[in-house]
Scaffold this active site. Structure first.
Site, PDB file in Angstrom:
ATOM      1  N   SER A  18       0.830  -1.210   0.000  1.00 52.46           N
ATOM      2  CA  SER A  18       0.000   0.000   0.000  1.00 52.46           C
ATOM      3  C   SER A  18       0.859   1.253   0.000  1.00 52.46           C
ATOM      4  CB  SER A  18      -0.915   0.007   1.223  1.00 52.46           C
ATOM      5  OG  SER A  18      -1.646   1.215   1.281  1.00 52.46           O
ATOM      6  N   HIS A  43      -1.232  -0.887  -4.295  1.00 50.55           N
ATOM      7  CA  HIS A  43      -2.556  -0.493  -3.810  1.00 50.55           C
ATOM      8  C   HIS A  43      -2.515   0.988  -3.457  1.00 50.55           C
ATOM      9  CE1 HIS A  43      -6.504  -1.300  -2.004  1.00 50.55           C
ATOM     10  NE2 HIS A  43      -6.145  -0.453  -1.049  1.00 50.55           N
ATOM     11  N   ASP A  45      -4.719   4.062  -1.971  1.00 48.73           N
ATOM     12  CA  ASP A  45      -5.916   4.463  -1.227  1.00 48.73           C
ATOM     13  C   ASP A  45      -6.203   5.945  -1.439  1.00 48.73           C
ATOM     14  OD1 ASP A  45      -6.837   2.106   0.191  1.00 48.73           O
ATOM     15  OD2 ASP A  45      -4.971   2.212   1.336  1.00 48.73           O
ATOM     16  N   MET A  47      -8.534   9.028  -0.504  1.00 46.64           N
ATOM     17  CA  MET A  47      -9.448   9.465   0.562  1.00 46.64           C
ATOM     18  C   MET A  47      -9.771  10.940   0.384  1.00 46.64           C
ATOM     19  SD  MET A  47      -7.462   7.747   3.781  1.00 46.64           S
ATOM     20  CE  MET A  47      -6.573   6.202   3.607  1.00 46.64           C
ATOM     21  N   HIS A  76      -8.222   2.226  -4.807  1.00 48.26           N
ATOM     22  CA  HIS A  76      -9.353   2.079  -3.879  1.00 48.26           C
ATOM     23  C   HIS A  76      -9.907   3.467  -3.563  1.00 48.26           C
ATOM     24  CE1 HIS A  76     -10.643   0.843   0.484  1.00 48.26           C
ATOM     25  NE2 HIS A  76     -11.684   1.087  -0.298  1.00 48.26           N
ATOM     26  N   MET A  78     -12.022   5.625  -1.557  1.00 51.99           N
ATOM     27  CA  MET A  78     -12.770   5.832  -0.315  1.00 51.99           C
ATOM     28  C   MET A  78     -13.293   7.265  -0.335  1.00 51.99           C
ATOM     29  SD  MET A  78     -10.525   3.803   2.538  1.00 51.99           S
ATOM     30  CE  MET A  78      -8.888   4.017   1.850  1.00 51.99           C
ATOM     31  N   MET A 149     -12.705  -4.820   4.087  1.00 52.53           N
ATOM     32  CA  MET A 149     -11.830  -4.027   4.950  1.00 52.53           C
ATOM     33  C   MET A 149     -11.672  -4.723   6.299  1.00 52.53           C
ATOM     34  SD  MET A 149     -10.786  -1.417   3.230  1.00 52.53           S
ATOM     35  CE  MET A 149     -10.002  -0.564   4.631  1.00 52.53           C
ATOM     36  N   ASP A 187      -7.705  -5.665   3.410  1.00 51.89           N
ATOM     37  CA  ASP A 187      -6.904  -4.442   3.549  1.00 51.89           C
ATOM     38  C   ASP A 187      -7.054  -3.927   4.966  1.00 51.89           C
ATOM     39  OD1 ASP A 187      -5.612  -2.026   3.365  1.00 51.89           O
ATOM     40  OD2 ASP A 187      -6.997  -1.131   1.927  1.00 51.89           O
TER      41      ASP A 187
END
Length: 227
Positions: A18, A43, A45, A47, A76, A78, A149, A187
């Site tokens: 990540s 990966h 993330d 946000m 991903h 979010m 998650m 994750d």
């Protein structure tokens, strides 16, 4: 650059370091280090400070990783209103885009998944630890990846929540019963100890942040996590 590198299947055990745990001042080098240490995917993330109480990065970061390294980019989202941003992440080089099933994400889940797949990108669906697994049932035929998650999303370094593992096992059972082929990803808090629990439960994509980037020997950590 990472598209079509390998035809990954749900039989493969995939380790996805990540980027959130990397040194943001050396993104290209950190990504290369992860790949050279045996990482299969990266990966990322994303946000927005609304869906989760943190802000990370956007399409520009995805584009930077895509431009500097040849690796499968597992993005991903979010975020709220992900369908508004999907085209930007596709353009930036995402190979897989995962969105959330929760109402707080404020989108039509089926339509967003269709948009992602029509763009030629793998479509993923994520659920938080408190969300019942039944919430993803209507969409199983539309997805390439299901992300369970194993921490409350938003911040790195949290403890792994073993109570999520029955969801992973049920997701694997549904996949088999329905003749589907989606990846099952976990994750949050995944390390050399908890990875065994995840693999045993049926997960085949293991996202690992601090346990890879902060490890004394990243290659050894990734090898152990893969099993």
């Amino acid at each position: 650059m990472g598209r079509g590198v390998k035809n990954w299947t749900c039989e493969d055990v995939i380790v996805a370091p990540s980027l959130l745990a990397a040194d943001f001042g050396r993104v290209a080098e950190e990504t290369s280090r992860a790949i050279n240490s045996g990482g299969d995917w990266m990966h990322l993330d994303v946000m927005d400070g609304h869906f989760v109480d943190n802000i990370s990065f956007g399409p520009a970061m995805v584009e930077t990783v895509h431009a500097t390294n040849d690796v499968f980019l597992d993005v991903h989202l979010m975020i709220e209103r992900p369908e508004h941003y999907v085209p930007r992440f596709v353009k930036a080089g995402a190979d897989s885009i995962t969105v959330h099933v929760e109402e707080e994400a404020k989108h039509e889940v089926a339509a967003t998944l269709e948009m992602i797949r029509e763009a030629g990108v793998k479509a993923g669906l994520a659920l938080n630890p408190a969300t019942p697994l039944d919430a993803v049932l209507p969409y199983l035929g539309q997805i390439d990846l299901l992300l369970c998650m194993t921490v409350v999303p938003g911040f790195g370094g949290q403890a792994f929540m073993e109570e999520v593992l029955p969801k992973v096992s049920q997701a694997a059972a549904w996949r088999s019963e329905r003749g589907l082929a989606y990846h099952i990803e976990v994750d949050g808090g995944v390390d050399t100890r908890t990875a065994v629990l995840c693999r045993d439960a049926g997960a085949n994509v293991l996202v690992a942040g601090s346990s890879t980037f902060k490890a004394p020997d990243m290659a050894a950590a990734i090898s152990t996590i893969r099993g």
